[in-house]
Motif scaffolding. Structure first.
Motif, PDB file in Angstrom:
ATOM      1  N   ALA A 172       6.853   7.273  -4.205  1.00  0.00           N
ATOM      2  CA  ALA A 172       8.297   7.509  -4.069  1.00  0.00           C
ATOM      3  C   ALA A 172       8.809   8.322  -5.258  1.00  0.00           C
ATOM      4  CB  ALA A 172       9.044   6.186  -3.952  1.00  0.00           C
ATOM      5  N   GLN A 173       8.322   8.009  -6.440  1.00  0.00           N
ATOM      6  CA  GLN A 173       8.742   8.747  -7.634  1.00  0.00           C
ATOM      7  C   GLN A 173       8.236  10.185  -7.590  1.00  0.00           C
ATOM      8  OE1 GLN A 173       7.295   7.103 -11.310  1.00  0.00           O
ATOM      9  NE2 GLN A 173       8.752   8.246 -12.553  1.00  0.00           N
ATOM     10  N   ARG A 174       7.007  10.371  -7.150  1.00  0.00           N
ATOM     11  CA  ARG A 174       6.438  11.718  -7.099  1.00  0.00           C
ATOM     12  C   ARG A 174       7.078  12.576  -6.007  1.00  0.00           C
ATOM     13  NH1 ARG A 174       1.421  12.601  -9.657  1.00  0.00           N
ATOM     14  NH2 ARG A 174       0.552  10.748 -10.675  1.00  0.00           N
ATOM     15  N   CYS A 175       7.468  11.941  -4.888  1.00  0.00           N
ATOM     16  CA  CYS A 175       7.959  12.701  -3.735  1.00  0.00           C
ATOM     17  C   CYS A 175       9.476  12.727  -3.627  1.00  0.00           C
ATOM     18  CB  CYS A 175       7.371  12.130  -2.446  1.00  0.00           C
ATOM     19  SG  CYS A 175       5.569  12.191  -2.359  1.00  0.00           S
ATOM     20  N   GLY A 176      10.158  11.808  -4.298  1.00  0.00           N
ATOM     21  CA  GLY A 176      11.612  11.760  -4.216  1.00  0.00           C
ATOM     22  C   GLY A 176      12.128  11.318  -2.868  1.00  0.00           C
ATOM     23  N   LEU A 177      11.335  10.515  -2.142  1.00  0.00           N
ATOM     24  CA  LEU A 177      11.712   9.997  -0.826  1.00  0.00           C
ATOM     25  C   LEU A 177      11.316   8.525  -0.730  1.00  0.00           C
ATOM     26  CD1 LEU A 177      10.511  12.841   1.581  1.00  0.00           C
ATOM     27  CD2 LEU A 177      12.877  12.094   1.269  1.00  0.00           C
ATOM     28  N   PRO A 178      11.976   7.766   0.151  1.00  0.00           N
ATOM     29  CA  PRO A 178      11.530   6.394   0.380  1.00  0.00           C
ATOM     30  C   PRO A 178      10.100   6.386   0.920  1.00  0.00           C
ATOM     31  CG  PRO A 178      13.697   6.756   1.350  1.00  0.00           C
ATOM     32  CD  PRO A 178      13.175   8.098   0.959  1.00  0.00           C
ATOM     33  N   VAL A 179       9.247   5.528   0.373  1.00  0.00           N
ATOM     34  CA  VAL A 179       7.867   5.382   0.828  1.00  0.00           C
ATOM     35  C   VAL A 179       7.654   3.929   1.242  1.00  0.00           C
ATOM     36  CG1 VAL A 179       5.425   5.521   0.217  1.00  0.00           C
ATOM     37  CG2 VAL A 179       7.031   7.239  -0.653  1.00  0.00           C
ATOM     38  N   HIS A 180       7.298   3.727   2.505  1.00  0.00           N
ATOM     39  CA  HIS A 180       7.123   2.383   3.061  1.00  0.00           C
ATOM     40  C   HIS A 180       5.633   2.169   3.337  1.00  0.00           C
ATOM     41  CE1 HIS A 180      11.461   2.205   3.443  1.00  0.00           C
ATOM     42  NE2 HIS A 180      11.441   3.334   4.123  1.00  0.00           N
ATOM     43  N   VAL A 181       5.033   1.194   2.668  1.00  0.00           N
ATOM     44  CA  VAL A 181       3.594   0.963   2.736  1.00  0.00           C
ATOM     45  C   VAL A 181       3.298  -0.169   3.714  1.00  0.00           C
ATOM     46  CG1 VAL A 181       1.491   0.610   1.379  1.00  0.00           C
ATOM     47  CG2 VAL A 181       3.508   1.645   0.301  1.00  0.00           C
ATOM     48  N   VAL A 182       2.222   0.008   4.496  1.00  0.00           N
ATOM     49  CA  VAL A 182       1.851  -0.985   5.498  1.00  0.00           C
ATOM     50  C   VAL A 182       0.332  -1.070   5.562  1.00  0.00           C
ATOM     51  CG1 VAL A 182       1.905   0.720   7.372  1.00  0.00           C
ATOM     52  CG2 VAL A 182       2.206  -1.700   7.912  1.00  0.00           C
ATOM     53  N   ASN A 183      -0.176  -2.254   5.810  1.00  0.00           N
ATOM     54  CA  ASN A 183      -1.612  -2.451   6.024  1.00  0.00           C
ATOM     55  C   ASN A 183      -2.078  -1.633   7.220  1.00  0.00           C
ATOM     56  OD1 ASN A 183      -3.411  -4.297   8.023  1.00  0.00           O
ATOM     57  ND2 ASN A 183      -4.244  -4.343   5.943  1.00  0.00           N
ATOM     58  N   ASP A 184      -3.300  -1.066   7.153  1.00  0.00           N
ATOM     59  CA  ASP A 184      -3.748  -0.148   8.202  1.00  0.00           C
ATOM     60  C   ASP A 184      -3.873  -0.811   9.576  1.00  0.00           C
ATOM     61  OD1 ASP A 184      -6.003  -1.601   7.427  1.00  0.00           O
ATOM     62  OD2 ASP A 184      -7.046   0.117   6.569  1.00  0.00           O
ATOM     63  N   ALA A 185      -4.354  -2.054   9.634  1.00  0.00           N
ATOM     64  CA  ALA A 185      -4.424  -2.739  10.931  1.00  0.00           C
ATOM     65  C   ALA A 185      -3.031  -2.992  11.485  1.00  0.00           C
ATOM     66  CB  ALA A 185      -5.193  -4.052  10.795  1.00  0.00           C
ATOM     67  N   ASN A 186      -2.092  -3.389  10.624  1.00  0.00           N
ATOM     68  CA  ASN A 186      -0.712  -3.575  11.067  1.00  0.00           C
ATOM     69  C   ASN A 186      -0.110  -2.250  11.537  1.00  0.00           C
ATOM     70  OD1 ASN A 186      -0.716  -6.305  10.556  1.00  0.00           O
ATOM     71  ND2 ASN A 186       0.223  -6.126   8.541  1.00  0.00           N
ATOM     72  N   ALA A 187      -0.491  -1.146  10.877  1.00  0.00           N
ATOM     73  CA  ALA A 187       0.022   0.166  11.283  1.00  0.00           C
ATOM     74  C   ALA A 187      -0.397   0.499  12.707  1.00  0.00           C
ATOM     75  CB  ALA A 187      -0.469   1.249  10.316  1.00  0.00           C
ATOM     76  N   ILE A 188      -1.660   0.247  13.039  1.00  0.00           N
ATOM     77  CA  ILE A 188      -2.113   0.554  14.395  1.00  0.00           C
ATOM     78  C   ILE A 188      -1.449  -0.372  15.405  1.00  0.00           C
ATOM     79  CG2 ILE A 188      -4.104   0.820  15.912  1.00  0.00           C
ATOM     80  CD1 ILE A 188      -5.799   1.476  13.551  1.00  0.00           C
ATOM     81  N   ALA A 189      -1.247  -1.628  15.023  1.00  0.00           N
ATOM     82  CA  ALA A 189      -0.496  -2.535  15.903  1.00  0.00           C
ATOM     83  C   ALA A 189       0.901  -1.979  16.155  1.00  0.00           C
ATOM     84  CB  ALA A 189      -0.421  -3.932  15.277  1.00  0.00           C
ATOM     85  N   LEU A 190       1.525  -1.419  15.121  1.00  0.00           N
ATOM     86  CA  LEU A 190       2.850  -0.815  15.279  1.00  0.00           C
ATOM     87  C   LEU A 190       2.801   0.403  16.193  1.00  0.00           C
ATOM     88  CD1 LEU A 190       4.211  -1.065  11.633  1.00  0.00           C
ATOM     89  CD2 LEU A 190       5.205  -2.145  13.652  1.00  0.00           C
ATOM     90  N   SER A 191       1.713   1.179  16.128  1.00  0.00           N
ATOM     91  CA  SER A 191       1.602   2.342  17.023  1.00  0.00           C
ATOM     92  C   SER A 191       1.511   1.885  18.474  1.00  0.00           C
ATOM     93  CB  SER A 191       0.391   3.205  16.646  1.00  0.00           C
ATOM     94  OG  SER A 191      -0.833   2.636  17.085  1.00  0.00           O
ATOM     95  N   GLU A 192       0.861   0.753  18.717  1.00  0.00           N
ATOM     96  CA  GLU A 192       0.792   0.213  20.073  1.00  0.00           C
ATOM     97  C   GLU A 192       2.171  -0.240  20.544  1.00  0.00           C
ATOM     98  OE1 GLU A 192      -1.814  -0.125  22.317  1.00  0.00           O
ATOM     99  OE2 GLU A 192      -2.840   1.250  20.952  1.00  0.00           O
ATOM    100  N   VAL A 193       2.932  -0.884  19.659  1.00  0.00           N
ATOM    101  CA  VAL A 193       4.290  -1.289  19.995  1.00  0.00           C
ATOM    102  C   VAL A 193       5.146  -0.063  20.288  1.00  0.00           C
ATOM    103  CG1 VAL A 193       6.385  -2.409  19.147  1.00  0.00           C
ATOM    104  CG2 VAL A 193       4.158  -3.447  18.702  1.00  0.00           C
ATOM    105  N   ALA A 194       4.992   0.987  19.463  1.00  0.00           N
ATOM    106  CA  ALA A 194       5.772   2.211  19.650  1.00  0.00           C
ATOM    107  C   ALA A 194       5.419   2.907  20.955  1.00  0.00           C
ATOM    108  CB  ALA A 194       5.541   3.158  18.472  1.00  0.00           C
ATOM    109  N   HIS A 195       4.203   2.714  21.432  1.00  0.00           N
ATOM    110  CA  HIS A 195       3.771   3.345  22.680  1.00  0.00           C
ATOM    111  C   HIS A 195       4.242   2.567  23.899  1.00  0.00           C
ATOM    112  CE1 HIS A 195       1.330   5.719  25.356  1.00  0.00           C
ATOM    113  NE2 HIS A 195       0.708   4.648  25.792  1.00  0.00           N
ATOM    114  N   SER A 196       4.714   1.334  23.692  1.00  0.00           N
ATOM    115  CA  SER A 196       5.102   0.468  24.803  1.00  0.00           C
ATOM    116  C   SER A 196       6.611   0.239  24.804  1.00  0.00           C
ATOM    117  CB  SER A 196       4.380  -0.883  24.668  1.00  0.00           C
ATOM    118  OG  SER A 196       4.917  -1.841  25.557  1.00  0.00           O
ATOM    119  N   ALA A 197       7.167   0.068  25.984  1.00  0.00           N
ATOM    120  CA  ALA A 197       8.591  -0.250  26.102  1.00  0.00           C
ATOM    121  C   ALA A 197       8.830  -1.755  26.170  1.00  0.00           C
ATOM    122  CB  ALA A 197       9.177   0.416  27.348  1.00  0.00           C
TER     123      ALA A 197
END
Length: 387
Positions: A172-197
């Motif tokens: 966040a300091q290097r990029c000057g933007l909010p950086v939100h960190v997530v575990n990689d397995a949780n990230a893929i679970a989120l991609s599945e949620v995002a793909h579903s209604a």
């Protein structure tokens, strides 16, 4: 657990934020007019109208023409505004890091990758982000291995040798933007949620790579646990007499981590095995795949019995590896032989976005953190895998 989708009206304490997210979630599913949003959310028509106006002003939602009229005034349809907010998803793997710039609806605009040095340096990731960054990027999502706290600190990543690494704050300091960190397995679970209604999905994502982990979504909530260790299944005891690099004996990773399965098999042997050759050159690899499949099936059975979930998704490096389809088929065969009484048969499938799942999920995590809801990202078609 962290709420990903909303299913009803909020209490007075969080009314405005909750209902804003509720309306945005409804519109993100596509093909909705204001009357549809009123029906789905249960909110008064005046409240929906006010929220929609606010979302339009924030450039999150826009009008998208009219529905086909069946008499009376044509309904004005709403959709996500895909022209303004951008999000960068980044996944840090064992050897490479990948970044993608995505629109609010999940449309891929730019992709870049770089080698990850043996001596990890956050400056490498910051340079990668700059390669895909534009002025209209709202936030960055970062998918990493290990135990991740809400403050962006990677508390532990055994396979990477990370302990209490403040990666979110550093980037966040290097990029000057909010950086939100997530575990990689949780990230893929989120991609599945995002793909579903589905507003209240139940699923378990199995990450199979150098390490093994799980992302658990129950009733539309990402379950992370008090110490953010939920899903650390790579080091559960599956009853084998093998010592793990973590120091314990019997861990699932000792038989089912991807490098263990591949072992000394050359690319030529892997190609022959993937083509169903059965000879002396593929026999040892086939035995390792079978051993891994039974270990994974045992772990999945335990999760099924503990959580009463029957949707299991496989993500991580295995989805792009040539042995992936045969490993998945072997796990499913082992599961078919041990269906527990009263439970729905469980069958694993590959993640919808394939090798991009962790990156898409990182971006979905950033969107959720910024706007309070996991949006339905319908722009990109699902990846398919032969099994």
């Amino acid at each position: 657990m962290t709420r990903l989708r909303y299913t009803g009206k909020a209490t007075i304490e969080s009314l405005r934020e909750h209902n804003d997210a509720l309306v945005l979630q409804s519109i993100a599913q596509g093909g909705r007019a204001r009357t549809d949003v009123v029906r789905e959310t249960g909110l008064p028509a005046a409240t929906v109208s006010t929220i929609v106006s606010t979302l339009v002003e924030r450039k999150l939602v826009r009008e998208a023409g009219h529905a086909v009229s069946r008499g009376g005034k044509p309904r004005t349809l709403l959709e996500l505004d895909d022209d303004h907010h951008r999000f960068i998803g980044v996944h840090i793997g064992r050897e490479r890091a990948t970044a993608q710039r995505l629109t609010l609806a999940g449309r891929l605009e730019q992709r870049a990758s770089t080698a990850v040095p043996a001596e990890f340096d956050p400056a490498v990731i910051a340079r990668l982000i700059r390669r895909v960054r534009t002025e209209n990027v709202t936030a960055i999502g970062l998918s990493v291995p290990g135990i991740v706290a809400p403050d962006g600190v990677v508390r532990s990543a055994v396979n990477f040798g990370w302990n209490w690494l403040p990666l979110g704050a550093e980037l966040a300091q290097r990029c000057g933007l909010p950086v939100h960190v997530v575990n990689d397995a949780n990230a893929i679970a989120l991609s599945e949620v995002a793909h579903s209604a589905d507003t209240g999905p139940d699923l378990v994502l199995l990450w199979l790579g150098t390490g093994i982990g799980a992302g658990i979504v129950l009733d539309g909530r990402l379950h992370e646990g008090r110490g953010f260790r939920s899903g650390e299944i790579g080091h559960v005891d599956i009853g084998v007499a093998l010592r793990c690099h973590c120091g314990l004996v019997g861990c699932l990773e000792t038989v089912a981590a991807l490098p263990i399965i591949i072992g000394d098999a050359t690319p030529e042997v892997i190609a022959r095995y993937a083509s169903f050759a059965d000879d002396n050159t593929t026999h040892a690899l086939g035995k390792r795949v079978d051993r891994a499949a039974h270990g994974l099936a045992r772990a999945v059975s335990m999760l099924t019995g503990a959580l009463d979930v029957d949707e299991f998704v496989v993500g991580g490096p295995v989805t792009d590896d040539r042995i992936g389809p045969r490993l998945l088929a072997a796990v499913n065969a082992a599961l078919a032989a041990r269906v527990m009484s009263g439970f729905t048969p469980v069958r694993l499938r590959f993640s919808a976005f394939g090798e991009d799942s962790a990156v898409v999920g990182a971006a979905a995590h950033a969107i959720r953190q910024e706007f309070g809801v996991a949006l339905t990202m319908v722009a990109e078609p699902p990846r398919t895998h032969a099994v």
